[in-house]
Design a protein around this motif. Structure first.
Motif, PDB file in Angstrom:
ATOM      1  N   ARG A  90      84.120  24.839 -37.639  1.00 24.28           N
ATOM      2  CA  ARG A  90      83.422  25.927 -38.509  1.00 24.28           C
ATOM      3  C   ARG A  90      82.550  24.346 -39.246  1.00 24.28           C
ATOM      4  O   ARG A  90      82.830  23.385 -39.484  1.00 24.28           O
ATOM      5  CB  ARG A  90      83.389  26.321 -39.988  1.00 24.28           C
ATOM      6  CG  ARG A  90      83.338  26.787 -40.715  1.00 24.28           C
ATOM      7  CD  ARG A  90      83.807  27.552 -42.213  1.00 24.28           C
ATOM      8  NE  ARG A  90      82.574  27.909 -43.053  1.00 24.28           N
ATOM      9  CZ  ARG A  90      82.484  29.277 -43.223  1.00 24.28           C
ATOM     10  NH1 ARG A  90      82.894  30.270 -42.546  1.00 24.28           N
ATOM     11  NH2 ARG A  90      81.926  29.417 -44.012  1.00 24.28           N
ATOM     12  N   VAL A  91      80.819  24.652 -38.997  1.00 24.84           N
ATOM     13  CA  VAL A  91      80.211  23.252 -39.307  1.00 24.84           C
ATOM     14  C   VAL A  91      79.232  24.520 -39.794  1.00 24.84           C
ATOM     15  O   VAL A  91      79.130  25.077 -40.135  1.00 24.84           O
ATOM     16  CB  VAL A  91      79.388  23.102 -37.926  1.00 24.84           C
ATOM     17  CG1 VAL A  91      80.580  22.558 -37.575  1.00 24.84           C
ATOM     18  CG2 VAL A  91      78.958  24.323 -36.637  1.00 24.84           C
ATOM     19  N   THR A  92      78.613  23.370 -40.745  1.00 27.18           N
ATOM     20  CA  THR A  92      77.755  23.536 -41.517  1.00 27.18           C
ATOM     21  C   THR A  92      76.061  24.563 -41.034  1.00 27.18           C
ATOM     22  O   THR A  92      75.917  24.077 -39.553  1.00 27.18           O
ATOM     23  CB  THR A  92      76.620  22.950 -42.591  1.00 27.18           C
ATOM     24  OG1 THR A  92      76.499  21.501 -41.340  1.00 27.18           O
ATOM     25  CG2 THR A  92      78.406  22.719 -43.934  1.00 27.18           C
ATOM     26  N   ALA A  93      75.307  25.834 -41.394  1.00 31.63           N
ATOM     27  CA  ALA A  93      74.464  26.219 -40.451  1.00 31.63           C
ATOM     28  C   ALA A  93      73.002  25.185 -39.931  1.00 31.63           C
ATOM     29  O   ALA A  93      73.411  23.729 -41.146  1.00 31.63           O
ATOM     30  CB  ALA A  93      73.506  26.860 -41.585  1.00 31.63           C
ATOM     31  N   ILE A  94      72.222  25.063 -39.201  1.00 35.51           N
ATOM     32  CA  ILE A  94      71.496  23.902 -38.706  1.00 35.51           C
ATOM     33  C   ILE A  94      70.109  23.911 -38.735  1.00 35.51           C
ATOM     34  O   ILE A  94      69.961  25.660 -39.141  1.00 35.51           O
ATOM     35  CB  ILE A  94      71.511  24.092 -37.729  1.00 35.51           C
ATOM     36  CG1 ILE A  94      73.008  23.171 -37.491  1.00 35.51           C
ATOM     37  CG2 ILE A  94      70.121  22.525 -36.979  1.00 35.51           C
ATOM     38  CD1 ILE A  94      73.493  22.732 -35.222  1.00 35.51           C
ATOM     39  N   LEU A  95      69.447  23.532 -39.929  1.00 33.87           N
ATOM     40  CA  LEU A  95      68.042  23.870 -40.552  1.00 33.87           C
ATOM     41  C   LEU A  95      67.946  25.584 -41.230  1.00 33.87           C
ATOM     42  O   LEU A  95      67.008  25.900 -41.221  1.00 33.87           O
ATOM     43  CB  LEU A  95      67.023  24.276 -38.738  1.00 33.87           C
ATOM     44  CG  LEU A  95      66.478  23.229 -38.076  1.00 33.87           C
ATOM     45  CD1 LEU A  95      66.177  23.998 -36.861  1.00 33.87           C
ATOM     46  CD2 LEU A  95      66.222  22.243 -38.272  1.00 33.87           C
ATOM     47  N   GLY A  96      69.240  25.717 -42.036  1.00 36.49           N
ATOM     48  CA  GLY A  96      69.171  25.965 -43.242  1.00 36.49           C
ATOM     49  C   GLY A  96      68.942  27.884 -42.263  1.00 36.49           C
ATOM     50  O   GLY A  96      68.746  28.713 -42.922  1.00 36.49           O
ATOM     51  N   GLU A  97      69.602  27.820 -41.211  1.00 45.15           N
ATOM     52  CA  GLU A  97      69.796  29.172 -40.435  1.00 45.15           C
ATOM     53  C   GLU A  97      70.888  29.940 -40.396  1.00 45.15           C
ATOM     54  O   GLU A  97      72.598  29.004 -40.121  1.00 45.15           O
ATOM     55  CB  GLU A  97      69.484  28.735 -39.015  1.00 45.15           C
ATOM     56  CG  GLU A  97      67.595  28.764 -39.006  1.00 45.15           C
ATOM     57  CD  GLU A  97      66.973  28.893 -37.432  1.00 45.15           C
ATOM     58  OE1 GLU A  97      68.281  28.990 -36.358  1.00 45.15           O
ATOM     59  OE2 GLU A  97      65.789  28.402 -37.184  1.00 45.15           O
ATOM     60  N   GLU A  98      71.353  31.042 -41.099  1.00 40.70           N
ATOM     61  CA  GLU A  98      72.628  30.895 -41.080  1.00 40.70           C
ATOM     62  C   GLU A  98      73.056  31.907 -39.875  1.00 40.70           C
ATOM     63  O   GLU A  98      72.514  32.752 -39.140  1.00 40.70           O
ATOM     64  CB  GLU A  98      72.966  32.306 -41.912  1.00 40.70           C
ATOM     65  CG  GLU A  98      73.218  31.764 -43.860  1.00 40.70           C
ATOM     66  CD  GLU A  98      74.416  30.788 -43.502  1.00 40.70           C
ATOM     67  OE1 GLU A  98      75.883  31.069 -42.549  1.00 40.70           O
ATOM     68  OE2 GLU A  98      74.862  29.628 -44.008  1.00 40.70           O
ATOM     69  N   GLN A  99      74.240  31.981 -38.752  1.00 36.56           N
ATOM     70  CA  GLN A  99      74.677  32.773 -37.929  1.00 36.56           C
ATOM     71  C   GLN A  99      75.519  33.795 -37.949  1.00 36.56           C
ATOM     72  O   GLN A  99      76.167  33.048 -38.581  1.00 36.56           O
ATOM     73  CB  GLN A  99      75.101  31.483 -36.853  1.00 36.56           C
ATOM     74  CG  GLN A  99      74.320  30.123 -37.047  1.00 36.56           C
ATOM     75  CD  GLN A  99      72.815  30.745 -35.193  1.00 36.56           C
ATOM     76  OE1 GLN A  99      73.517  31.219 -34.393  1.00 36.56           O
ATOM     77  NE2 GLN A  99      72.051  30.269 -35.477  1.00 36.56           N
TER      78      GLN A  99
END
Length: 99
Positions: A90-99
């Motif tokens: 689990r990693v933080t979202a990239i470019l503020g996009e939630e997956q």
């Protein structure tokens, strides 16, 4: 007779949008002249009967058989992860996009 002149180096600097000082132009004139002379020497030796090469000795890839070996289980792979969820890292979202 030198093919590379300070004026040519200055012109190349302008074309490349590089601001060169007089000292840099003088140094580059000598360096580029040596490079051009060396290319001319190589061109004299490079005749049609001499094949072009990229390496002095032939290169070949060394492959090994593709054999299945011991692998980590999913739990072993995730055991030291700072954060894991649903069997994945689990990693933080990239470019503020939630997956």
């Amino acid at each position: 007779m030198s093919e590379i002149t300070p004026e040519l180096v200055r012109h190349l600097g302008v074309l490349a949008r590089i601001q060169l000082s007089d000292e840099e132009i003088e140094r580059l004139t000598g360096q580029l002249d040596v490079i051009v002379d060396n290319i001319a020497k190589v061109s004299q030796v490079a005749t049609p009967d001499v094949p072009a090469t990229s390496h002095p000795v032939a290169l070949q890839n060394v492959f090994r058989p593709d054999e299945v070996g011991d692998t980590l289980t999913r739990a072993q792979a995730l055991q030291n992860a700072p954060d894991a969820a649903d069997g994945r890292f689990r990693v933080t979202a990239i470019l503020g996009e939630e997956q």
